[in-house]
Design a protein around this motif. Structure first.
Motif, PDB file in Angstrom:
ATOM      1  N   ARG A 296       0.813  -1.217   0.000  1.00  0.00           N
ATOM      2  CA  ARG A 296       0.000   0.000   0.000  1.00  0.00           C
ATOM      3  C   ARG A 296       0.851   1.274   0.000  1.00  0.00           C
ATOM      4  N   TRP A 297       1.840   1.308   0.879  1.00  0.00           N
ATOM      5  CA  TRP A 297       2.553   2.567   1.076  1.00  0.00           C
ATOM      6  C   TRP A 297       3.450   2.897  -0.092  1.00  0.00           C
ATOM      7  N   SER A 298       4.161   1.884  -0.604  1.00  0.00           N
ATOM      8  CA  SER A 298       5.041   2.187  -1.740  1.00  0.00           C
ATOM      9  C   SER A 298       4.207   2.468  -2.991  1.00  0.00           C
ATOM     10  N   ALA A 299       3.065   1.789  -3.114  1.00  0.00           N
ATOM     11  CA  ALA A 299       2.196   2.044  -4.281  1.00  0.00           C
ATOM     12  C   ALA A 299       1.624   3.458  -4.212  1.00  0.00           C
ATOM     13  N   MET A 300       1.209   3.866  -3.005  1.00  0.00           N
ATOM     14  CA  MET A 300       0.686   5.226  -2.843  1.00  0.00           C
ATOM     15  C   MET A 300       1.776   6.250  -3.150  1.00  0.00           C
ATOM     16  N   LEU A 301       2.982   5.942  -2.677  1.00  0.00           N
ATOM     17  CA  LEU A 301       4.102   6.862  -2.926  1.00  0.00           C
ATOM     18  C   LEU A 301       4.334   7.006  -4.433  1.00  0.00           C
ATOM     19  N   ALA A 302       4.259   5.883  -5.131  1.00  0.00           N
ATOM     20  CA  ALA A 302       4.455   5.930  -6.590  1.00  0.00           C
ATOM     21  C   ALA A 302       3.377   6.794  -7.240  1.00  0.00           C
ATOM     22  N   ILE A 303       2.145   6.628  -6.806  1.00  0.00           N
ATOM     23  CA  ILE A 303       1.055   7.430  -7.391  1.00  0.00           C
ATOM     24  C   ILE A 303       1.302   8.915  -7.113  1.00  0.00           C
ATOM     25  N   VAL A 304       1.705   9.207  -5.886  1.00  0.00           N
ATOM     26  CA  VAL A 304       1.955  10.600  -5.502  1.00  0.00           C
ATOM     27  C   VAL A 304       3.073  11.193  -6.369  1.00  0.00           C
ATOM     28  N   LEU A 305       4.170  10.456  -6.500  1.00  0.00           N
ATOM     29  CA  LEU A 305       5.320  11.005  -7.234  1.00  0.00           C
ATOM     30  C   LEU A 305       5.006  11.179  -8.719  1.00  0.00           C
ATOM     31  N   VAL A 306       4.310  10.214  -9.290  1.00  0.00           N
ATOM     32  CA  VAL A 306       3.955  10.354 -10.714  1.00  0.00           C
ATOM     33  C   VAL A 306       3.023  11.550 -10.897  1.00  0.00           C
ATOM     34  N   SER A 307       2.100  11.704  -9.950  1.00  0.00           N
ATOM     35  CA  SER A 307       1.170  12.827 -10.028  1.00  0.00           C
ATOM     36  C   SER A 307       1.935  14.155  -9.940  1.00  0.00           C
ATOM     37  N   VAL A 308       2.889  14.228  -9.008  1.00  0.00           N
ATOM     38  CA  VAL A 308       3.684  15.460  -8.851  1.00  0.00           C
ATOM     39  C   VAL A 308       4.456  15.738 -10.139  1.00  0.00           C
ATOM     40  N   TRP A 309       5.057  14.682 -10.678  1.00  0.00           N
ATOM     41  CA  TRP A 309       5.812  14.838 -11.926  1.00  0.00           C
ATOM     42  C   TRP A 309       4.918  15.436 -13.013  1.00  0.00           C
ATOM     43  N   GLN A 310       3.690  14.965 -13.054  1.00  0.00           N
ATOM     44  CA  GLN A 310       2.830  15.406 -14.148  1.00  0.00           C
ATOM     45  C   GLN A 310       2.265  16.815 -13.950  1.00  0.00           C
ATOM     46  N   ILE A 311       1.901  17.144 -12.721  1.00  0.00           N
ATOM     47  CA  ILE A 311       1.173  18.388 -12.475  1.00  0.00           C
ATOM     48  C   ILE A 311       2.097  19.546 -12.095  1.00  0.00           C
ATOM     49  N   PHE A 312       3.367  19.216 -11.841  1.00  0.00           N
ATOM     50  CA  PHE A 312       4.353  20.191 -11.372  1.00  0.00           C
ATOM     51  C   PHE A 312       4.343  21.489 -12.205  1.00  0.00           C
ATOM     52  N   GLY A 313       4.351  21.353 -13.523  1.00  0.00           N
ATOM     53  CA  GLY A 313       4.433  22.513 -14.408  1.00  0.00           C
ATOM     54  C   GLY A 313       3.274  23.474 -14.232  1.00  0.00           C
ATOM     55  N   GLN A 314       2.095  22.909 -13.992  1.00  0.00           N
ATOM     56  CA  GLN A 314       0.909  23.745 -13.840  1.00  0.00           C
ATOM     57  C   GLN A 314       1.049  24.665 -12.621  1.00  0.00           C
ATOM     58  N   TYR A 315       1.526  24.098 -11.528  1.00  0.00           N
ATOM     59  CA  TYR A 315       1.661  24.897 -10.305  1.00  0.00           C
ATOM     60  C   TYR A 315       2.838  25.875 -10.427  1.00  0.00           C
ATOM     61  N   MET A 316       3.818  25.484 -11.195  1.00  0.00           N
ATOM     62  CA  MET A 316       4.937  26.403 -11.436  1.00  0.00           C
ATOM     63  C   MET A 316       4.427  27.658 -12.165  1.00  0.00           C
ATOM     64  N   ILE A 317       3.535  27.457 -13.120  1.00  0.00           N
ATOM     65  CA  ILE A 317       2.963  28.599 -13.864  1.00  0.00           C
ATOM     66  C   ILE A 317       2.140  29.471 -12.901  1.00  0.00           C
ATOM     67  N   TYR A 318       1.362  28.826 -12.018  1.00  0.00           N
ATOM     68  CA  TYR A 318       0.589  29.602 -11.034  1.00  0.00           C
ATOM     69  C   TYR A 318       1.526  30.485 -10.204  1.00  0.00           C
ATOM     70  N   TRP A 319       2.599  29.855  -9.720  1.00  0.00           N
ATOM     71  CA  TRP A 319       3.538  30.612  -8.882  1.00  0.00           C
ATOM     72  C   TRP A 319       4.184  31.745  -9.664  1.00  0.00           C
ATOM     73  N   MET A 320       4.507  31.455 -10.913  1.00  0.00           N
ATOM     74  CA  MET A 320       5.154  32.487 -11.727  1.00  0.00           C
ATOM     75  C   MET A 320       4.224  33.679 -11.900  1.00  0.00           C
ATOM     76  N   ALA A 321       2.940  33.394 -12.110  1.00  0.00           N
ATOM     77  CA  ALA A 321       1.959  34.481 -12.243  1.00  0.00           C
ATOM     78  C   ALA A 321       1.910  35.278 -10.949  1.00  0.00           C
ATOM     79  N   ALA A 322       1.938  34.570  -9.824  1.00  0.00           N
ATOM     80  CA  ALA A 322       1.880  35.258  -8.530  1.00  0.00           C
ATOM     81  C   ALA A 322       3.125  36.116  -8.339  1.00  0.00           C
ATOM     82  N   LEU A 323       4.274  35.574  -8.701  1.00  0.00           N
ATOM     83  CA  LEU A 323       5.536  36.308  -8.496  1.00  0.00           C
ATOM     84  C   LEU A 323       5.602  37.553  -9.377  1.00  0.00           C
TER      85      LEU A 323
END
Lengths: 487, 346
Positions: B199-226
């Protein structure tokens, strides 16, 4: 100005009308005013797509007014797509449905999805005679005398429980695939040699959801039955000692590193086997045709019966009249054309049958398989299946209690979280923990739902009880004959 | 020494919100343009009527969509949740609160709730700081090749979730996946390991893949804020001799705090909808240990025939209560943060 407005209004109205017409249009049954009919057929046999195209072309040549659109959807998606199609009245004219086994017809009738074959008239005798006697059973594929389906694949050769061995990997390990492991101990010894002498895994075992059944069916077929319901005792059976014994063996294989690591799916496992990445894969009659589409021909692998416990087999694989899989949709605008196509499809010497066997897709219930099968792997499969005790006719509650046809007790209990048995096993396998507590939980939930519903149905006047599902004189390994129901 | 931004006296006098917004002043200007007092009043009324008409006209499409695709399904879901209904045929099998009772006593529901919250918190805790750092770096004037970096970080977002899941299924596969091969070749592990085996390593994998995928979107949000932080403040800080670190901690971070609250809660709420990665990476397994709410609802609704819309509706509604609490919290924090921004006129 006004003219311009009117023109705009007219265009908008036209667009809306077109949208409405599209939205309200019937999805099924292409009965046009010119007498042309388009029959839509859905199934999930991805490996048969090209074959189905050929069938459609041939049928169209012989029947220029009928166009067949045969569509294959991946199996997991299919189970959700088809019900949604019915819900939105976009159902195909003919569909494949193999869920719920013997409760299938009553479930489909209850959902209002199916229409009787031949317009509800009795099937012509020359058509009925294409199947062995006793193939049309009230409650299974007929209701109130009307036939709704027919056995498609036959049920002796067709089914799970065969062991496929990769010739190259076996030879690399110094093993002879012609001398396969016959017992669980021999299987372990074989795996030990394969793991030590080759780069390949020993057993390619799908471990994603219910796909675990590919391995499970084969192994449990040697100890009890590959059903999760025990007709001997009338109860759900994952917590039965024989089931637990089988699972403990799977756990031992996993712990020894003899199963492919990871929660791989069946496609990956099959490809791994075909790419010489695994020595053994356990699955069903359909595998020769699946691998053929991947260029992995039957000279590259061997087939054997599944290994049994060292003390000998105490169970058998299930043989049941559950091969009624093609149905005419109640939403079809051309049910007559659909039935005519089915009649054409099931001609024992017809194009469909000839091509089906030429492609090695399996064994049909309305054809002479022994005469038509040419694929060596399929021939071997037939030889194995004919071994006494390999596959056995299970008792049929519907023949003991005809009211079972109206009962929902079993189907409702079995469909509550339908993969619960596999989920429990995979959980125990991942945690390397005993299956018993999880199995007991699954069984208790199902059994309670089953018995509660039976009691409610009994109270409402149906002649059903747990007794209808209990056959103490059955021994798992021998056919439960029709004579047993009399008296 | 640069004082934190919330300790700096505002450079412009506080302005009442009604004065900052233009709507209140407009009718007065129009009234002056009228020929007489009575005419002015009529004009004002006409203008207001026209305003209302335009408002209704512009809002109508959205309202229709909102009614059709949000409000109606919501009401229907509440209604279905009191019935045993398969999605076809008449809705006549009223079961009262039975569906809710069953859901609340279902261990799998609570496991799914737990996993969903875990996923939401874990992805947020990882992706927001990382994307903020990336955004800060990518908004530096001295950095070259910003476009390349931005494209690189943003690219995973355009990959369909199902495809991303499949890619990682193969990369992480213990039999022939790249990760295991590299670790084995480097001698870090002796035998392949299956990250999806518990369970825990599988959840970690889901979390990390999700972060990898969505990272750019939040980076753009932050850039707009900055980019919303006025340059004048940095220039003033430069004159005061502030270091980069001081500018970051005393100006940038306090100034983007209100937007940060929105981004944070947006990230949490979005993460609670995780579905595609669970389907493709683990299928809810091993066993049921990585079930999340969307997957649970999907399975309950569509796993068997007949479908179980009533039960799934009850589960969806119960989970919506959780999401509602988060959204309400979001409103509270956003209002509070907005007040801080208003005080400084930014």
């Amino acid at each position: 100005m006004y003219a311009h407005r009117r023109a705009v209004t007219a265009v908008v109205m036209l667009l809306l009308t077109a949208l409405l017409a599209t939205a309200c249009g019937s999805g099924s049954g292409g009965g046009g005013g010119d007498g042309k009919v388009t029959l839509r057929i859905w199934d999930f046999s991805m490996e048969q797509v090209d074959f189905h195209k050929k069938v459609a072309e041939k049928y169209n040549q012989e029947n220029p007014n009928v166009t067949i659109e045969w569509r294959a959807i991946t199996q997991d998606e299919y189970k959700k797509t088809l019900p949604l199609a019915f819900q939105s009245r976009q159902a195909p004219d003919i569909f494949y449905w193999s869920e719920s086994n013997m409760a299938r017809q009553s479930l489909l009738l209850e959902q209002g999805w199916i229409a009787p074959l031949n317009g509800g008239e009795p099937l012509p005798q020359d058509v009925v005679s294409r199947w062995p006697a006793g193939s049309f059973i009230e409650g299974i594929n007929t209701a109130e005398g009307k036939a709704y389906s027919f056995p498609f694949t036959e049920n002796l050769f067709w089914g799970p429980g065969y062991m496929f061995m990769n010739n190259q990997v076996f030879q690399q390990a110094g093993l002879d695939p012609a001398n396969p492991p016959k017992t669980w101990s021999e299987l372990e010894a074989t795996c030990a040699k394969i793991v030590a002498a080759t780069e390949a895994e020993c057993i390619a075992a799908p471990k994603k959801g219910n796909q675990f059944q590919r391995l499970w069916h084969a192994l449990t077929g040697g100890t009890m039955s590959n059903l999760f319901f025990d007709y001997k005792n009338g109860r759900f059976s994952l917590d039965d000692p024989k089931m637990l014994e089988t699972f403990a063996f799977v756990q031992k294989l996993e712990k020894s590193g003899y199963l492919t690591p990871g929660s791989i799916d069946q496609n990956f496992a099959r490809q791994q086997f075909a790419a010489n990445g695994a020595a053994i894969y356990m699955d069903g009659t359909w595998m020769p045709s699946v691998w053929a589409t991947q260029g992995f021909t039957s000279d590259k692998y061997s087939v054997a019966a599944h290994p049994n416990p060292d003390a000998g087999p105490t169970g058998a694989l299930v043989r049941e009249p559950s091969q009624n899989v093609y149905w005419v949709s109640s939403q079809s605008a051309a049910p007559d054309a659909a039935w005519k196509f089915m009649e054409w499809m099931t001609r024992p010497d017809g194009f469909f049958v000839q091509e089906y066997y030429k492609n090695g897709f399996g064994t049909l219930a309305f054809a002479d398989s022994k005469k038509l099968v040419t694929d060596p792997a399929l021939k071997k499969i037939m030889e194995i299946a004919e071994t006494p005790g390999f596959r056995a006719n299970i008792p049929l509650p519907i023949l003991k209690c005809p009211d079972i046809a109206k009962s929902k007790a079993y189907s409702e209990a079995a469909s509550q979280r339908p993969d619960a048995e596999y989920e429990a096993m995979l959980q125990a396998l991942a945690d390397n923990s005993p299956l018993q507590p999880l199995a007991a939980g699954v069984v208790a939930t199902r059994q309670k739902a089953f018995e509660d519903k039976l009691a409610a149905e009994q109270a409402s006047g149906l002649k059903v009880s747990k007794d209808c599902y209990t056959f103490p004189d059955w021994d798992y390994r021998t056919d439960y004959g029709l004579d047993k129901y009399t008296g | 020494m640069v004082a934190p931004i919330d300790q700096v006296a505002p450079t412009t006098p506080p302005v009442a919100p009604s004065q900052r917004r233009g709507r209140g002043a407009r009718p007065r200007i129009r009234a002056r343009s009228g020929p007489s007092g009575v005419g002015a009043s009529e004009n004002r009324e006409r203008a207001r009527g026209l305003d209302r008409l335009w408002i209704v006209l512009f809002l109508a499409p959205f309202l229709l969509l909102y009614l059709g695709f949000t409000l109606w399904p919501l009401i229907a879901t509440v209604y279905y949740s009191f019935f045993d209904w398969s999605g076809m045929g008449p809705i006549d099998d009223y079961v009262g609160g039975e569906n809710y009772g069953s859901v609340l006593t279902d261990d799998l529901f609570w496991l799914a709730v737990g996993n969903t919250l875990l996923f939401a918190v874990a992805t947020t805790v990882i992706k927001l700081p990382l994307s903020l750092i990336a955004a800060i770096v990518l908004t530096r004037t001295w950095l070259r090749g910003k476009r390349i970096f931005r494209t690189m970080f943003f690219a995973p977002l355009i990959i369909p979730v199902a495809m991303a899941g499949l890619i990682f299924t193969y990369l992480l596969n213990p039999s022939n996946g790249a990760l295991n091969s590299i670790l084995r070749d480097l001698g870090i592990v002796e035998r392949s390991f299956d990250i999806f085996a518990n369970r825990w390593s599988a959840m970690l994998a889901i979390v990390l893949v999700s972060v990898w995928q969505i990272f750019g979107q939040y980076m753009i949000y932050w850039m707009a804020a900055l980019q919303n932080v006025p340059d004048e403040i940095y220039e003033a800080a430069d004159l005061d001799g502030a270091t980069e670190w001081q500018k970051l901690t005393r100006i940038t971070l306090p100034m983007i705090r209100p937007v940060a609250v929105v981004i944070l809660l947006l990230a949490l709420v979005n993460a609670m909808h995780v579905f595609g990665l669970v389907v493709t990476l683990t299928g809810g397994g091993p066993g049921t240990s990585t079930y999340v709410m969307s997957y649970y609802i999907y399975q309950e609704a569509f796993a068997t025939v007949p479908f179980d819309y009533g039960y799934a509706s009850a589960a969806a509604l119960l989970f919506s209560v959780l999401a509602f609490i988060l959204v309400t919290g979001q409103g509270f924090f956003v209002r509070r943060a907005q007040r801080v921004r208003d005080e400084y006129g930014v």
